[in-house]
Scaffold this motif. Structure first.
Motif, PDB file in Angstrom:
ATOM      1  N   ALA A  42       5.025 -15.983   1.149  1.00 59.81           N
ATOM      2  CA  ALA A  42       4.405 -14.460   2.005  1.00 59.81           C
ATOM      3  C   ALA A  42       3.424 -13.767   0.448  1.00 59.81           C
ATOM      4  CB  ALA A  42       5.416 -13.378   2.478  1.00 59.81           C
ATOM      5  N   ALA A  43       3.321 -13.845  -0.572  1.00 63.17           N
ATOM      6  CA  ALA A  43       2.822 -12.386  -1.260  1.00 63.17           C
ATOM      7  C   ALA A  43       1.575 -13.648  -1.862  1.00 63.17           C
ATOM      8  CB  ALA A  43       3.264 -12.617  -2.786  1.00 63.17           C
ATOM      9  N   ASP A  44       1.782 -15.154  -2.399  1.00 57.52           N
ATOM     10  CA  ASP A  44       0.513 -16.003  -2.361  1.00 57.52           C
ATOM     11  C   ASP A  44      -0.734 -15.390  -1.006  1.00 57.52           C
ATOM     12  OD1 ASP A  44      -0.827 -17.693  -3.684  1.00 57.52           O
ATOM     13  OD2 ASP A  44      -0.176 -19.645  -2.776  1.00 57.52           O
ATOM     14  N   TYR A  45      -0.302 -16.062   0.343  1.00 58.99           N
ATOM     15  CA  TYR A  45      -1.003 -16.512   1.689  1.00 58.99           C
ATOM     16  C   TYR A  45      -1.797 -14.612   1.503  1.00 58.99           C
ATOM     17  CZ  TYR A  45      -2.561 -15.894   6.305  1.00 58.99           C
ATOM     18  OH  TYR A  45      -2.759 -16.066   7.267  1.00 58.99           O
ATOM     19  N   ALA A  46      -1.016 -13.615   0.909  1.00 55.27           N
ATOM     20  CA  ALA A  46      -1.570 -11.717   1.697  1.00 55.27           C
ATOM     21  C   ALA A  46      -2.598 -11.519   0.208  1.00 55.27           C
ATOM     22  CB  ALA A  46      -0.327 -10.837   0.687  1.00 55.27           C
ATOM     23  N   HIS A  47      -2.198 -11.747  -0.881  1.00 55.00           N
ATOM     24  CA  HIS A  47      -2.763 -11.927  -1.687  1.00 55.00           C
ATOM     25  C   HIS A  47      -4.172 -13.116  -1.703  1.00 55.00           C
ATOM     26  CE1 HIS A  47      -4.822  -9.940  -5.624  1.00 55.00           C
ATOM     27  NE2 HIS A  47      -4.445 -11.366  -5.877  1.00 55.00           N
ATOM     28  N   ARG A  48      -3.844 -14.290  -1.822  1.00 52.55           N
ATOM     29  CA  ARG A  48      -5.164 -14.839  -1.652  1.00 52.55           C
ATOM     30  C   ARG A  48      -5.847 -14.919  -0.832  1.00 52.55           C
ATOM     31  NH1 ARG A  48      -5.390 -20.167  -0.873  1.00 52.55           N
ATOM     32  NH2 ARG A  48      -2.776 -20.221  -0.461  1.00 52.55           N
ATOM     33  N   VAL A  49      -5.467 -15.045   0.155  1.00 55.45           N
ATOM     34  CA  VAL A  49      -5.856 -15.932   1.358  1.00 55.45           C
ATOM     35  C   VAL A  49      -6.676 -14.924   2.544  1.00 55.45           C
ATOM     36  CG1 VAL A  49      -5.831 -16.149   3.868  1.00 55.45           C
ATOM     37  CG2 VAL A  49      -5.181 -17.902   1.650  1.00 55.45           C
ATOM     38  N   ILE A  50      -5.385 -13.206   2.269  1.00 51.94           N
ATOM     39  CA  ILE A  50      -6.133 -12.302   3.350  1.00 51.94           C
ATOM     40  C   ILE A  50      -6.755 -11.179   1.843  1.00 51.94           C
ATOM     41  CG2 ILE A  50      -5.105 -10.233   4.792  1.00 51.94           C
ATOM     42  CD1 ILE A  50      -2.593 -11.468   5.393  1.00 51.94           C
ATOM     43  N   GLY A  51      -5.910 -11.472   0.489  1.00 49.96           N
ATOM     44  CA  GLY A  51      -7.056 -10.277  -0.215  1.00 49.96           C
ATOM     45  C   GLY A  51      -6.197  -9.320  -0.126  1.00 49.96           C
ATOM     46  N   VAL A  52      -5.241  -8.659  -0.491  1.00 49.64           N
ATOM     47  CA  VAL A  52      -4.725  -7.109  -0.174  1.00 49.64           C
ATOM     48  C   VAL A  52      -4.312  -7.213  -1.666  1.00 49.64           C
ATOM     49  CG1 VAL A  52      -3.939  -6.989   2.246  1.00 49.64           C
ATOM     50  CG2 VAL A  52      -1.879  -8.109   0.071  1.00 49.64           C
ATOM     51  N   PRO A  53      -4.280  -5.912  -2.361  1.00 49.78           N
ATOM     52  CA  PRO A  53      -4.017  -5.767  -3.544  1.00 49.78           C
ATOM     53  C   PRO A  53      -2.639  -6.197  -3.844  1.00 49.78           C
ATOM     54  CG  PRO A  53      -4.203  -3.613  -2.627  1.00 49.78           C
ATOM     55  CD  PRO A  53      -4.619  -4.887  -1.562  1.00 49.78           C
ATOM     56  N   TRP A  54      -2.103  -6.081  -5.120  1.00 50.95           N
ATOM     57  CA  TRP A  54      -0.722  -6.131  -5.211  1.00 50.95           C
ATOM     58  C   TRP A  54      -0.002  -5.080  -5.343  1.00 50.95           C
ATOM     59  CZ3 TRP A  54      -0.074 -11.139  -6.686  1.00 50.95           C
ATOM     60  CH2 TRP A  54      -0.995 -11.723  -7.297  1.00 50.95           C
TER      61      TRP A  54
END
Length: 121
Positions: A42-54
């Protein structure tokens, strides 16, 4: 927040599959399962694909159960939209492996689980 199509949705770490369920919910489907892999994907997808901040928050909208986007038996649905999140579980957050609707953590904390050795907390 609109999510990329499922063709873009394979999280690189541990070959975890992530598929959009709706505009605000995505499903994490690891090849093998423990709580660490669901949060990691979930974190990898949210940050890498969607581009949300940490510091964005991941919320479990539907706990561990059958996948809606594949034929797999184990999937968890996440959202970044607190309005789409389930109510927190009674008694609060249990553990990384509880995978209950309403569990939440930051993208950064969840991404840290990508580096936990398998079989160890």
């Amino acid at each position: 927040m609109t999510q990329p199509g499922s063709s873009d949705a394979n999280a690189s770490r541990h070959n975890i599959r992530v598929n959009p369920v709706s505009d605000s919910i995505f499903e994490v489907i690891p090849g093998t399962g423990n709580g660490y892999l669901f949060w990691c994907g979930a974190a990898d997808y949210a940050h890498r694909v969607i581009g949300v901040p940490w510091n964005a928050r991941l919320h479990i909208s539907r706990g561990l159960g059958p996948s809606e986007t594949t034929m797999r038996r184990s999937a968890v649905q996440f959202t970044l939209d607190a309005n789409q999140a389930a109510a927190p579980p009674a008694g609060g957050y249990g553990s990384v492996n509880s995978l209950q609707a309403g569990d939440t953590m930051s993208v950064q904390r969840a991404f840290d689980y990508c580096f936990v050795p398998f079989g160890r907390p």
